[in-house]
Design a protein around this motif. Sequence first.
Motif, PDB file in Angstrom:
ATOM      1  N   GLN A 173       0.000 -12.586  -0.426  1.00 56.31           N
ATOM      2  CA  GLN A 173       0.537 -11.777   0.304  1.00 56.31           C
ATOM      3  C   GLN A 173      -1.041 -10.688   0.485  1.00 56.31           C
ATOM      4  O   GLN A 173      -1.669  -9.852   1.314  1.00 56.31           O
ATOM      5  CB  GLN A 173       1.146 -10.104  -0.405  1.00 56.31           C
ATOM      6  CG  GLN A 173       1.415  -9.503   1.117  1.00 56.31           C
ATOM      7  CD  GLN A 173       1.521  -9.162   2.260  1.00 56.31           C
ATOM      8  OE1 GLN A 173       2.740 -10.077   2.208  1.00 56.31           O
ATOM      9  NE2 GLN A 173       1.458  -8.383   3.290  1.00 56.31           N
ATOM     10  N   ALA A 221      -4.117  -9.698   3.053  1.00 56.69           N
ATOM     11  CA  ALA A 221      -4.525  -8.150   3.447  1.00 56.69           C
ATOM     12  C   ALA A 221      -5.636  -7.699   3.654  1.00 56.69           C
ATOM     13  O   ALA A 221      -5.917  -6.910   4.372  1.00 56.69           O
ATOM     14  CB  ALA A 221      -3.376  -7.221   2.324  1.00 56.69           C
ATOM     15  N   LYS A 275       2.988  -5.436  -0.837  1.00 57.78           N
ATOM     16  CA  LYS A 275       2.901  -4.227  -0.181  1.00 57.78           C
ATOM     17  C   LYS A 275       2.716  -3.080  -0.501  1.00 57.78           C
ATOM     18  O   LYS A 275       1.605  -2.364  -0.264  1.00 57.78           O
ATOM     19  CB  LYS A 275       3.578  -4.750   1.037  1.00 57.78           C
ATOM     20  CG  LYS A 275       3.643  -5.852   2.230  1.00 57.78           C
ATOM     21  CD  LYS A 275       4.510  -6.309   2.767  1.00 57.78           C
ATOM     22  CE  LYS A 275       4.609  -7.469   3.989  1.00 57.78           C
ATOM     23  NZ  LYS A 275       5.680  -7.179   4.887  1.00 57.78           N
ATOM     24  N   SER A 276       3.923  -2.801  -1.472  1.00 56.29           N
ATOM     25  CA  SER A 276       3.771  -1.525  -2.249  1.00 56.29           C
ATOM     26  C   SER A 276       2.732  -1.525  -2.255  1.00 56.29           C
ATOM     27  O   SER A 276       1.821  -0.001  -3.051  1.00 56.29           O
ATOM     28  CB  SER A 276       4.739  -1.162  -3.359  1.00 56.29           C
ATOM     29  OG  SER A 276       6.043  -1.194  -2.027  1.00 56.29           O
ATOM     30  N   SER A 326      -0.359  -0.323  -1.001  1.00 56.21           N
ATOM     31  CA  SER A 326      -0.061   1.184   0.489  1.00 56.21           C
ATOM     32  C   SER A 326      -0.498   1.912  -0.750  1.00 56.21           C
ATOM     33  O   SER A 326      -1.117   3.007  -0.835  1.00 56.21           O
ATOM     34  CB  SER A 326       0.524   1.075   0.453  1.00 56.21           C
ATOM     35  OG  SER A 326       1.994   0.427   1.164  1.00 56.21           O
ATOM     36  N   TRP A 363      -2.679   1.101   5.356  1.00 56.89           N
ATOM     37  CA  TRP A 363      -1.194   1.375   4.658  1.00 56.89           C
ATOM     38  C   TRP A 363      -0.706   2.181   4.006  1.00 56.89           C
ATOM     39  O   TRP A 363      -0.026   2.518   2.831  1.00 56.89           O
ATOM     40  CB  TRP A 363      -1.656   0.386   3.211  1.00 56.89           C
ATOM     41  CG  TRP A 363      -1.913  -1.565   4.067  1.00 56.89           C
ATOM     42  CD1 TRP A 363      -3.286  -1.469   4.205  1.00 56.89           C
ATOM     43  CD2 TRP A 363      -1.011  -2.290   3.749  1.00 56.89           C
ATOM     44  NE1 TRP A 363      -3.015  -3.004   4.306  1.00 56.89           N
ATOM     45  CE2 TRP A 363      -2.306  -3.478   4.078  1.00 56.89           C
ATOM     46  CE3 TRP A 363       0.173  -2.287   3.182  1.00 56.89           C
ATOM     47  CZ2 TRP A 363      -1.485  -4.784   3.877  1.00 56.89           C
ATOM     48  CZ3 TRP A 363       0.245  -3.708   3.208  1.00 56.89           C
ATOM     49  CH2 TRP A 363       0.193  -5.026   3.521  1.00 56.89           C
ATOM     50  N   GLU A 394      13.062  -2.671  -1.538  1.00 52.52           N
ATOM     51  CA  GLU A 394      11.919  -3.521  -1.645  1.00 52.52           C
ATOM     52  C   GLU A 394      12.233  -5.309  -1.501  1.00 52.52           C
ATOM     53  O   GLU A 394      13.619  -4.989  -2.710  1.00 52.52           O
ATOM     54  CB  GLU A 394      10.858  -3.067  -2.467  1.00 52.52           C
ATOM     55  CG  GLU A 394      10.293  -2.275  -2.511  1.00 52.52           C
ATOM     56  CD  GLU A 394       9.078  -1.952  -3.760  1.00 52.52           C
ATOM     57  OE1 GLU A 394       9.816  -1.805  -4.413  1.00 52.52           O
ATOM     58  OE2 GLU A 394       8.044  -1.463  -3.671  1.00 52.52           O
TER      59      GLU A 394
END
Length: 161
Positions: A24, A28, A127-128, A131, A139, A149
């Motif tokens: 991931q 990104a 992803k968190s 961000s 993000w 999640e």
Amino acid sequence: MMKKVGIVDTAFSRVDMAKFAIQQIEQAKQICNSELTWLKTTVPGHKEVAVEALRLLEQEQCDICIVFGWVGPKELDLTSAHEAAIALAMAKVQARKHVLECFIFESQHEQDALFEVASQRAIAHAKSAISMITDDPAWVVHSSIGDREGEANASVLEAID
Ligand SMILES: Cc1nc2c(=O)[nH]c(=O)nc-2n(C[C@H](O)[C@H](O)[C@H](O)CO)c1C
């Protein structure tokens, strides 16, 4: 500015969750051009993750950590996980940085579902983490969306007229 995600996983885990998180982060980097890097280490079990996360935050200049823990089905595993979570809370406060806890509790899921839950939760936590450390508007962390999640989101509640 380059940001670094620390990743800690355990030999105890039955799913390689870190692999999904790293994929991931790599994605990104390519899609959003995010300035991201990562550092992964593995410890024997969840009792070791707090010190390792603290080490990555304080000595390896990580901006955030994700910890991938696997909690076995026995009562002793649950007690042990609770103790690990307390140690993690101490590590976060000491480092004054976030540590996202991606723990899978084996007893909470059917055996057949474990792989899917673990891999999806790993992606969601990655992803968190992205961000929380990036300034990239792509993000942004959205507020009050019932995010759960790696599982189906909870429904958003509105005032009843
Ligand atoms: C009972 C127990 N349960 C777990 C578990 O559910 N998940 C896990 O990651 N590790 C467990 N361990 C191992 C401890 O976390 C630790 O690695 C060892 O006790 C060595 O310090 C132990 C001892």
